[in-house]
Structures are given as C-alpha cells and as structure tokens.
Write a protein that holds these residues in place. Structure first.
Motif, PDB file in Angstrom:
ATOM      1  N   GLU A 159       0.862  -1.169   0.000  1.00  0.00           N
ATOM      2  CA  GLU A 159       0.000   0.000   0.000  1.00  0.00           C
ATOM      3  C   GLU A 159       0.900   1.222   0.000  1.00  0.00           C
ATOM      4  O   GLU A 159       2.113   1.124   0.226  1.00  0.00           O
ATOM      5  CB  GLU A 159      -0.882   0.007   1.242  1.00  0.00           C
ATOM      6  CG  GLU A 159      -2.357  -0.282   0.965  1.00  0.00           C
ATOM      7  CD  GLU A 159      -3.080   0.920   0.397  1.00  0.00           C
ATOM      8  OE1 GLU A 159      -2.895   1.201  -0.813  1.00  0.00           O
ATOM      9  OE2 GLU A 159      -3.815   1.567   1.135  1.00  0.00           O
ATOM     10  N   THR A 210      -0.026  -5.208  -6.730  1.00  0.00           N
ATOM     11  CA  THR A 210      -0.368  -4.082  -5.861  1.00  0.00           C
ATOM     12  C   THR A 210      -0.934  -2.923  -6.672  1.00  0.00           C
ATOM     13  O   THR A 210      -1.908  -2.276  -6.260  1.00  0.00           O
ATOM     14  CB  THR A 210       0.873  -3.612  -5.082  1.00  0.00           C
ATOM     15  OG1 THR A 210       1.253  -4.619  -4.150  1.00  0.00           O
ATOM     16  CG2 THR A 210       0.589  -2.318  -4.331  1.00  0.00           C
ATOM     17  N   VAL A 230      -4.374  -0.949  -6.120  1.00  0.00           N
ATOM     18  CA  VAL A 230      -4.424   0.504  -5.929  1.00  0.00           C
ATOM     19  C   VAL A 230      -5.363   1.152  -6.946  1.00  0.00           C
ATOM     20  O   VAL A 230      -6.145   2.055  -6.609  1.00  0.00           O
ATOM     21  CB  VAL A 230      -3.010   1.107  -6.027  1.00  0.00           C
ATOM     22  CG1 VAL A 230      -3.066   2.629  -6.090  1.00  0.00           C
ATOM     23  CG2 VAL A 230      -2.159   0.658  -4.841  1.00  0.00           C
TER      24      VAL A 230
END
Length: 289
Positions: free
Chosen positions: A38, A185, A189
């Motif tokens: 993150e 990721t 996102v």
C-alpha cells in the motif's frame, strides 16, 4: 452539547469507525498474508512487518503520533480532530483483527495462484473503507497530513505529494517482496481509487457549491474560518420575490463535501444548495500553475 450537535457527531463518527474497520480488515485479510503493498504510512507499516515482523497496529500508531502532533500545530486543532479519530480507530481495528487472526477466529485469504482475485478484492475492500472515511470528512492520517502541511507551506497539491510518497514507498518494497507482487499491488491501488471515487459520488477532484440564502454572508464567514476555503459572495435578486440577497460560491475537495453541507444547513436549514462537478481547479489549495 445539544442533542442535535451530539447526533451530528455520531453521524460522522460511526461511518468513520465503519470505514476504518473495513480498511483494516482488507489490509490484514488480503494484503498482508499475500505480501502486497500500500502507499503512504500504511505502506511503511507493511514494510516494517515484512522486514522485522513489527505489528501493523503498533507501527501505524507510533508513526502517526508525531505526524498528528505536527499537523495539530501547523493546521490547527479543529481541522485535524477527525484525522486523529481516524488514526486511533484504524490502529484499534488493526489490533483487533490481529488478535482475531492470532486466535484463529479469522483465517486470512492466502494464495499462491489467485493473485488477480486477491488484488481485486483487496482494491474493493480498501477503496470502500477509505471512501466511507473520506465521504464523512475523515482521513486515516499519514501522508494526508504531510500533504496538507506541504500544501500550506509550499503550495504543493495533495495529489502531487501523496503520489510522490506512494511511489517512493512502493519502490522501497522491491527490497522485500517480489516485483510481481508490486504489479499486483498496482492493480489493487487502481481498483481502490475507482471505488473511492464511486463512493464519493463523482470521479472529479473537486466540487463547486452555490449556496443561495438570506444568511449567505454568515455561511461564508464560517466556511472561511473553519474550512479555510475561499468564498465569493455574489449579489442576486429573486425573480419571484424581487428581494435582494447573496449567493455564496465555493470550491472544495471531495473530502469536504459533507462538512460544507452541514455548515450551510446549520446556519440556514432552508438554504438552496447547488453542487456541481469541477473538472479542473487551479489556485490556492488546489493545483498551482
């Protein structure tokens, strides 16, 4: 505190608690067991866990405390109080879900093959949690505080600061997790950003408010003092009543929509409010040319 004000506090507090709970669940159920990442301070907490096994709830609280105190000093107590609540509640729910996982009452979704599925559900969960928090005027602290301070001091937009911090932190994670996980990721996102926009009822970075009221000057004064946003008063005449009055025009970010509505209605419950999408905003508090 009156019953109406107390009810207003709970109408803001409960959604922020719900949003941080959903966000914390997504981090510990989808992100952490599959070594995804993150951005922001949350990304730093994940890196500390991957590298040293430090609890995300503990590192999130310890990293945010100095940022919160700095924000309190620079930005003022009133404007950052909900951020403090967001930080505290996120740390609490991270701790709670950590305990539930340790006791075996929750089994994290861990996979070696279905990373696309994990990325999609992680994005939806994190986006839903943050979207709820933002919609009701809260934040989870971290890079949001840094972005607001740098914006106040040096004129950087929040988007520029947050994006830069996210790129740096996610780039650092290459030392600890596989590059394939970084790519997954980015999928999470992207999905999260779309879900946040959906929950916030618009894909634009700002909203324009036109408030028609007999008390427009008072509303404008409160917006200026409490939200630190510029307001323009425009003279107007009612076509039917022929009475002179003012219109207040103000542009705010998505996170401030509900707050401005509450201010206007608290001064004049009969205020006529028009909310418009803004495609591009240049000037203080937004994008600087």
């Amino acid at each position: 505190m009156s019953s109406n004000k107390l009810a207003g506090v709970f109408k803001t507090l409960l959604p922020i608690l719900l949003g941080t709970a959903v966000y914390a669940f997504g981090l510990l159920y989808f992100i952490l067991p599959n070594q995804l990442m993150e951005g922001g301070v949350t990304g730093v907490t994940l890196l500390l866990n991957y590298a040293f096994g430090i609890s995300p709830s503990l590192s999130n609280l310890l990293l945010n405390i100095p940022l919160f105190l700095l924000g309190w000093k620079v930005l003022g107590g009133r404007s950052i109080v909900w951020t403090g609540i967001g930080i505290g509640s996120l740390s609490f729910f991270l701790w709670l879900f950590e305990r539930l996982i340790d006791y075996g009452w929750i089994l994290p979704f861990e996979t070696q093959t279905d990373y696309i599925l994990v990325s999609l559900y992680a994005g939806v969960t994190l986006g839903a949690g943050l979207g709820i928090v933002f919609r009701f005027g809260g934040t989870t602290g971290g890079s949001d505080i840094v972005a607001r301070i740098l914006g106040r001091k040096y004129g950087f937009s929040m988007g520029q600061v947050i994006l830069t911090l996210d790129v740096v932190i996610i780039g650092m994670s290459l030392f600890y997790i596989r590059k394939e996980n970084i790519l997954y990721t980015l999928v999470a996102v992207f999905i999260a950003s779309k879900v946040i926009d959906f929950i916030q009822e618009g894909a634009y970075s700002a909203k324009a408010f036109t408030i028609i009221s007999d008390h427009a000057p008072e509303i404008a004064d409160i917006i200026t003092k409490e939200m630190e946003r510029g307001v323009t008063l425009i003279p107007a005449i009612g076509a039917y009543s022929k009475q002179a009055k003012h219109m207040a025009y103000c542009v705010v970010s998505r996170q401030e929509i509900r707050r401005l509505q509450r201010i206007a209605k608290s001064v004049d419950p009969r205020a006529f409010i028009i909310i418009s999408d803004v495609h591009d905003v240049h000037g203080e508090g937004f994008k600087e040319d």
